[in-house]
Scaffold this motif. Structure first.
Motif, PDB file in Angstrom:
ATOM      1  N   GLU A   1      29.937  -6.514  18.595  1.00 57.14           N
ATOM      2  CA  GLU A   1      31.315  -6.098  18.301  1.00 57.14           C
ATOM      3  C   GLU A   1      31.571  -4.676  18.807  1.00 57.14           C
ATOM      4  N   VAL A   2      30.563  -3.855  18.517  1.00 55.73           N
ATOM      5  CA  VAL A   2      30.688  -2.463  18.985  1.00 55.73           C
ATOM      6  C   VAL A   2      30.781  -2.439  20.523  1.00 55.73           C
ATOM      7  N   ALA A   3      29.912  -3.225  21.158  1.00 52.41           N
ATOM      8  CA  ALA A   3      29.887  -3.227  22.629  1.00 52.41           C
ATOM      9  C   ALA A   3      31.241  -3.693  23.174  1.00 52.41           C
ATOM     10  N   ARG A   4      31.778  -4.704  22.575  1.00 54.20           N
ATOM     11  CA  ARG A   4      33.102  -5.169  23.030  1.00 54.20           C
ATOM     12  C   ARG A   4      34.156  -4.085  22.855  1.00 54.20           C
ATOM     13  N   GLY A   5      34.009  -3.424  21.712  1.00 52.79           N
ATOM     14  CA  GLY A   5      34.950  -2.309  21.476  1.00 52.79           C
ATOM     15  C   GLY A   5      34.842  -1.245  22.572  1.00 52.79           C
ATOM     16  N   ILE A   6      33.601  -0.957  22.938  1.00 54.39           N
ATOM     17  CA  ILE A   6      33.406   0.072  23.966  1.00 54.39           C
ATOM     18  C   ILE A   6      34.028  -0.353  25.293  1.00 54.39           C
ATOM     19  N   LEU A   7      33.870  -1.641  25.582  1.00 49.26           N
ATOM     20  CA  LEU A   7      34.368  -2.113  26.870  1.00 49.26           C
ATOM     21  C   LEU A   7      35.881  -2.017  26.992  1.00 49.26           C
ATOM     22  N   LYS A   8      36.513  -1.821  25.855  1.00 45.49           N
ATOM     23  CA  LYS A   8      37.962  -1.662  25.944  1.00 45.49           C
ATOM     24  C   LYS A   8      38.345  -0.371  26.672  1.00 45.49           C
ATOM     25  N   ASN A   9      37.391   0.525  26.685  1.00 41.59           N
ATOM     26  CA  ASN A   9      37.642   1.728  27.490  1.00 41.59           C
ATOM     27  C   ASN A   9      37.474   1.353  28.950  1.00 41.59           C
ATOM     28  N   SER A  10      38.519   1.579  29.737  1.00 43.70           N
ATOM     29  CA  SER A  10      38.514   1.109  31.125  1.00 43.70           C
ATOM     30  C   SER A  10      37.477   1.815  31.986  1.00 43.70           C
ATOM     31  N   LYS A  11      37.011   2.971  31.528  1.00 42.15           N
ATOM     32  CA  LYS A  11      36.065   3.701  32.362  1.00 42.15           C
ATOM     33  C   LYS A  11      34.653   3.188  32.174  1.00 42.15           C
ATOM     34  N   VAL A  12      34.471   2.269  31.188  1.00 42.33           N
ATOM     35  CA  VAL A  12      33.124   1.758  30.913  1.00 42.33           C
ATOM     36  C   VAL A  12      32.968   0.433  31.637  1.00 42.33           C
ATOM     37  N   LEU A  13      31.922   0.382  32.414  1.00 45.29           N
ATOM     38  CA  LEU A  13      31.673  -0.841  33.158  1.00 45.29           C
ATOM     39  C   LEU A  13      30.906  -1.848  32.275  1.00 45.29           C
ATOM     40  N   GLY A  14      29.943  -1.279  31.518  1.00 47.98           N
ATOM     41  CA  GLY A  14      29.168  -2.166  30.660  1.00 47.98           C
ATOM     42  C   GLY A  14      28.318  -1.374  29.685  1.00 47.98           C
ATOM     43  N   VAL A  15      27.788  -2.069  28.681  1.00 48.92           N
ATOM     44  CA  VAL A  15      26.987  -1.362  27.672  1.00 48.92           C
ATOM     45  C   VAL A  15      25.866  -2.291  27.197  1.00 48.92           C
ATOM     46  N   VAL A  16      24.729  -1.647  26.952  1.00 50.72           N
ATOM     47  CA  VAL A  16      23.576  -2.408  26.428  1.00 50.72           C
ATOM     48  C   VAL A  16      23.093  -1.678  25.176  1.00 50.72           C
ATOM     49  N   ILE A  17      22.923  -2.405  24.080  1.00 46.10           N
ATOM     50  CA  ILE A  17      22.414  -1.798  22.849  1.00 46.10           C
ATOM     51  C   ILE A  17      21.075  -2.449  22.537  1.00 46.10           C
ATOM     52  N   ARG A  18      20.089  -1.587  22.443  1.00 39.57           N
ATOM     53  CA  ARG A  18      18.745  -2.088  22.142  1.00 39.57           C
ATOM     54  C   ARG A  18      18.282  -1.526  20.805  1.00 39.57           C
ATOM     55  N   ALA A  19      17.510  -2.408  20.082  1.00 41.84           N
ATOM     56  CA  ALA A  19      16.861  -1.940  18.857  1.00 41.84           C
ATOM     57  C   ALA A  19      15.383  -2.244  19.021  1.00 41.84           C
ATOM     58  N   GLY A  20      14.656  -1.199  19.333  1.00 43.66           N
ATOM     59  CA  GLY A  20      13.238  -1.434  19.621  1.00 43.66           C
ATOM     60  C   GLY A  20      13.111  -2.259  20.879  1.00 43.66           C
ATOM     61  N   ASP A  21      12.403  -3.333  20.805  1.00 45.41           N
ATOM     62  CA  ASP A  21      12.229  -4.163  21.994  1.00 45.41           C
ATOM     63  C   ASP A  21      13.369  -5.163  22.142  1.00 45.41           C
ATOM     64  N   ALA A  22      14.063  -5.356  21.067  1.00 43.23           N
ATOM     65  CA  ALA A  22      15.093  -6.384  21.109  1.00 43.23           C
ATOM     66  C   ALA A  22      16.405  -5.836  21.628  1.00 43.23           C
ATOM     67  N   GLU A  23      17.070  -6.660  22.400  1.00 40.33           N
ATOM     68  CA  GLU A  23      18.381  -6.263  22.929  1.00 40.33           C
ATOM     69  C   GLU A  23      19.432  -6.853  22.027  1.00 40.33           C
ATOM     70  N   LEU A  24      20.124  -5.990  21.313  1.00 39.41           N
ATOM     71  CA  LEU A  24      21.095  -6.481  20.348  1.00 39.41           C
ATOM     72  C   LEU A  24      22.365  -6.937  21.042  1.00 39.41           C
ATOM     73  N   ALA A  25      22.783  -6.172  22.031  1.00 33.51           N
ATOM     74  CA  ALA A  25      24.043  -6.533  22.686  1.00 33.51           C
ATOM     75  C   ALA A  25      24.006  -6.140  24.166  1.00 33.51           C
ATOM     76  N   ARG A  26      24.628  -6.944  24.974  1.00 32.98           N
ATOM     77  CA  ARG A  26      24.779  -6.616  26.408  1.00 32.98           C
ATOM     78  C   ARG A  26      26.166  -7.093  26.790  1.00 32.98           C
ATOM     79  N   SER A  27      26.971  -6.170  27.255  1.00 34.29           N
ATOM     80  CA  SER A  27      28.353  -6.550  27.542  1.00 34.29           C
ATOM     81  C   SER A  27      28.825  -5.830  28.814  1.00 34.29           C
ATOM     82  N   TYR A  28      29.229  -6.582  29.830  1.00 29.49           N
ATOM     83  CA  TYR A  28      29.741  -6.033  31.091  1.00 29.49           C
ATOM     84  C   TYR A  28      31.041  -6.690  31.466  1.00 29.49           C
ATOM     85  N   ARG A  29      31.778  -5.996  32.288  1.00 26.82           N
ATOM     86  CA  ARG A  29      33.063  -6.557  32.747  1.00 26.82           C
ATOM     87  C   ARG A  29      32.789  -7.745  33.667  1.00 26.82           C
TER      88      ARG A  29
END
Lengths: 763, 144
Positions: free
Chosen positions: A77-105
């Motif tokens: 949800e956070v990643a999607r929120g970030i992507l609303k900013n037009s200057k952001v191409l994509g975002v990856v959120i990791r917790a330790g080894d696990a990738e919680l979120a990956r979101s790109y245009r």
């Protein structure tokens, strides 16, 4: 450029200024715009970076919680929120080894995101942003990380948008400011200057027009410029007016000068005419005087021959004879003076006893000296001392000087005459008391120089020195206030032995003519003056001579038709037919008849060399000057003398003459003679070619130069050539040229005795 | 100004309460629960929803005291250094995803104890003085 400026308003001040300022504004604007663009772009990129950083800050806490509890949904949800900013191409959120979120245009692989997103231009320098996330409950525990990839294209678009906006704003501002500046410059500076220029160009300053100060510029530099130009124009106008006035005055002055010059010219011409007329009158007077005076002087001798006068009658006759001779001498001298000045005097020297002359002068002036109680003291005058000169001239000089001395000497004082001989010169010193006054010393020998003599003509000393120099001598004066005396030294040449012998021989030949040796000759006397004819008839003994007379040329020609005279004495100036005409006709007559030509003698009161030459060239056998003596006539008729004299013209007799020159031209004489010989040679070739005008020019040149160097005789011959350049026959010209060459080849040049200090001034 | 007055009021109230029962706050589980002791991180993990299993594999069910309870306030303060409102905000974000739930909220002290007794994996916090044989202390937050 001014020409174009005038004809092409495109290049006027306003277009040029606008053009220049416009280009400058454009250039400056472009540079400023480029700088602004770059700055704005950098600034936009930095803003984008900061903005993304702030975005990360904003989500960090939520992501921290998501990572803490590994809540994938929350992270996405956070990643999607970030992507609303037009200057952001994509975002990856990791917790330790696990990738919680990956979101790109779009869906690239996470590693390729930054590489594939490079735009073609203006790549923003922002790379992947990574933020470590700590536990919400323990700052030391890192629970995850956020990777955010900015979108370069979007950032660039944003930056471009900013740049466009700023550029537009800047451009508009610049345009406004530029136009305002341009208008300001054109309106405040250029336009007034252009108006001033146009006004100045058309301004007629001389009519009083002046520049008007442009509106609103009364207190600006332009106003001051206008005031200065007006002041300058006023000054220029004043200067021009002054110069014009002066030019006008100069013109008037020049006109006046021209008028005066014209008047002067006319006066000069009138004066020249007057002088010419005067000279002519004097010449005629002298000529007319000489003939009757000659007759008067001859009468006493003739009377003595036939009458036996008593003592009283004899004294009267002597008085008549002496007086006539004296007047005749004066007239002759006067004529000679004129010739001396002209350089045409024919110097015929002989041996003269100067001591006897001094004695004669002293005797002649006895009355004047006695009247003033002045005594003459003679030194060295006992024995005869000869000089090679003319007696008449010497007498005149000495008498003149003696008379001056009597006038200058105080009463009861002596006048000393001392004769001394120095090598080739004889010096006569006449010394009297009294010094010559200062003002006169420098001009003592100048023409018309006189002092204290109310009736003096100023010709005395001038003519005395002239006569001395004509005789190759000199006359100098020394005066001193200390000794209170004045000494005049007359220097004359001592006779040369061969010359004196020749002259003596000539005299002897002349004197041999006497009645006993005369042949039987038929003589014709042609003269319009019956007195002359009478005297001549008395001179000619009959027999053995047969004498006929004629009153003019025509009578003479008529007589020649019926008889054949052996000798004809022909006057030159006669009424009805003159001597030259008669001569020509008689020659023609006798030639036609085949008769032997008569000896025809020109018998004239003209005794100058030009007249003599004219007579000889006209065909006369001899030129005899009036008055003459019986001895001379008898000598002629006795035979030999006439031929001898004509064959040996004056040229030969004078060819060994001595020229006396001053020190300063002595060195130049050899070169002078050489150059003159060249001209004479040219003259000879000119005679051959027959160009009479060239002949005259060359003779004229010779005459002038010879006179200047003191070659008086050569000057005289040159003058004769010049005078007769049209009529002279080649023979006589050649003869004269020969004589000149002979003269220059044999002439002796001597240094004139130096008495550079003609006088000494005491004190 | 109004906020400040409220803060002052609650602070004074807290002081009075603390002063009334200044005992030791301990984390307790059912006496039947095999777990004997827990460390702080384990307590935090259970109560903050991160990991809700005991080492034995038993699912842990945390129980919060009722709203306004001083113990609750003190518990979170001493456990994670946050006040109740922050804990509420925390749970507000997590509730959104539904992956985990906040501890069960007891309506009263009696319900708290009853809930603890009724659930095998129940775990809650009490003043040491309130602990009886039904419960087992697994972690002590120390004297207050």
């Amino acid at each position: 450029m001014n020409k174009y400026f005038r004809w092409f308003p495109l290049w006027g001040l306003i277009p040029r200024t606008a053009f220049t300022i416009g280009w400058m504004a454009i250039a400056a604007g472009v540079i400023a715009l480029l700088l602004t663009t770059e700055v704005t772009r950098n600034r936009a990129e930095r803003n984008a970076e900061r903005e993304l950083g702030e975005l990360l800050d904003a989500i960090e806490r939520t992501v921290s919680i998501a990572c803490f509890v590994r809540d994938r949904v929350l992270a996405e949800e956070v990643a999607r929120g970030i992507l609303k900013n037009s200057k952001v191409l994509g975002v990856v959120i990791r917790a330790g080894d696990a990738e919680l979120a990956r979101s790109y245009r779009f869906s690239p692989r996470a590693e390729e995101v930054t590489d594939s997103s490079e735009p073609s231009s203006h790549t923003p320098k922002i790379g992947r942003l990574t933020r470590l996330v700590v536990s919400p409950f323990n700052q030391a525990e890192i629970v995850g990380e956020i990777h955010m990839d900015p979108d370069p294209a979007a950032i660039a678009r944003h930056a471009e948008s900013d740049v466009r906006f700023v550029g537009l704003m800047f451009g508009v501002q610049w345009l406004v400011v530029g136009i305002a500046l341009l208008v300001l410059v054109l309106r405040s500076v250029v336009r007034p200057i252009q108006m001033i220029s146009a006004h100045l160009h058309a301004m007629n300053a001389e009519e009083g027009e002046r520049l008007a100060t442009p509106m609103g510029h009364e207190h600006t530099e332009i106003g001051r410029l206008v005031a200065d130009i007006n002041a300058l124009a006023s000054r220029f106008v004043a200067v021009i007016e002054r110069a014009t006035g002066q030019a006008h005055m100069l013109k008037i002055a020049k006109e006046q000068v021209d008028i005066q010059a014209d008047q002067l010219k006319r006066q000069n011409a009138a004066l020249a005419r007057a002088i010419k007329i005067q000279e002519e009158v004097e010449r005629i007077a002298r000529h007319d005087l000489k003939t009757p005076l000659g007759s008067i002087a001859a009468v006493p001798a003739l009377l003595r021959r036939t009458l036996k006068p008593s003592d009283e009658e004899e004294s009267l006759l002597a008085m008549i004879e002496n007086s006539a001779k004296r007047v005749l001498r004066m007239v002759s001298l006067s004529l000679d003076m004129f010739r001396m000045e002209e350089g045409g005097y024919y110097f015929s020297p002989k041996n003269v006893d100067i001591s006897a002359l001094v004695r004669t002068v002293v005797s002649d002036l006895r009355e004047e000296s006695t009247a003033k109680y002045v005594r003459f003291r003679l030194i060295g005058c006992e024995a005869p001392v000869f000089v090679y000169a003319e007696e008449t001239l010497c007498y005149s000089i000495i008498a003149n000087l003696a008379r001056n001395a009597i006038e200058a000497t105080p009463s009861s004082m002596d006048i000393e005459f001392a004769i001394s001989v120095d090598q080739s010169m004889v010096h006569l010193k006449i010394r009297n008391r009294g010094a010559v006054p200062d003002p006169v010393r420098m001009t003592f020998f100048d023409k018309y120089s006189t002092f204290g003599k109310s009736r003096g003509t100023g010709l005395g000393t001038y003519s005395a020195r002239l006569m001395a120099r004509v005789q190759c001598g000199d006359l100098n004066m020394e005066t001193s206030d200390e000794t209170d005396s004045t000494t005049l030294t007359l220097s004359l040449r001592a006779p040369e032995l061969n010359k004196s012998a020749e002259i003596q021989e000539g005299i002897a030949v002349a004197k041999t003519g006497n009645i006993a040796t005369l042949p039987e000759l038929r003589i014709l006397l042609v003269d319009d003056d019956p007195d002359n004819t009478l005297i001549m008839k008395l001179y000619l003994p009959r027999p053995p001579l047969v004498v006929e007379t004629a009153a003019n040329g025509r009578e003479a020609v008529e007589l020649c038709c019926i008889s054949h005279p052996d000798v004809i004495f022909m006057d030159l100036e006669m009424p009805i037919m003159d001597g030259f005409d008669a001569l020509r006709r008689i020659r023609e007559l006798q030639n036609d008849r085949g008769e032997m030509p008569s000896k025809i003698i020109a018998f004239s009161a003209h005794d100058d060399e030009a007249s003599r030459q004219r007579s000889l060239m006209a065909g006369f056998d001899f030129h005899l000057s009036k008055p003459t003596t019986q001895h001379e006539i008898l000598g002629l008729l006795a035979g030999g003398t006439m031929d001898r004299l004509n064959d040996l013209p004056h040229a030969d007799r004078r060819s060994n003459a001595v020229i006396w020159v001053d020190q300063d031209i002595l060195d130049a004489i050899p070169g002078f003679i050489k150059s003159r010989l060249e001209i004479i040679s040219e003259l000879r070739s000119t005679v051959a070619t027959g160009s009479r005008e060239s002949l005259r020019a060359l003779a004229h040149k010779l005459k002038g130069s010879f006179s200047m160097y003191g070659f008086n005789w050569a000057a005289q011959i040159s003058r004769e050539i010049e005078d007769c350049y049209l009529n002279a026959d080649i023979e006589s010209l050649t003869s004269n040229i020969n004589a000149l060459e002979h003269h220059l080849a044999h002439v002796k040049v001597r240094l004139r005795p130096q008495q550079s200090e003609n006088y000494s001034i005491a004190g | 100004m109004k906020g400040s007055v409220c803060c002052l009021f609650f602070a004074l109230l807290g002081l009075i309460s603390t002063g009334a029962s200044a005992g030791e706050l301990v984390v307790v589980v059912s006496a039947k629960n095999p777990v004997d002791a827990l460390n702080r991180d384990q307590v935090i993990n259970i109560f903050m929803g991160r990991f809700r299993h005991f080492s034995t594999g038993l699912k842990a069910e945390p129980i919060d005291q009722h709203v306004g309870s001083i113990e609750k306030e003190r518990f979170y303060r001493y456990l994670v250094g946050k006040d109740v409102s922050e804990i509420s905000a925390y749970w507000a974000r997590l509730v959104f995803s539904g992956r985990t739930q906040p501890p069960i909220q007891a309506e009263s002290a009696a319900e708290q104890l009853q809930l603890l007794a009724s659930k095998n994996g129940g775990i809650t916090y009490l003043d040491r003085s309130q602990v009886d044989s039904r419960f087992k202390i697994v972690f002590s937050l120390g004297p207050l």
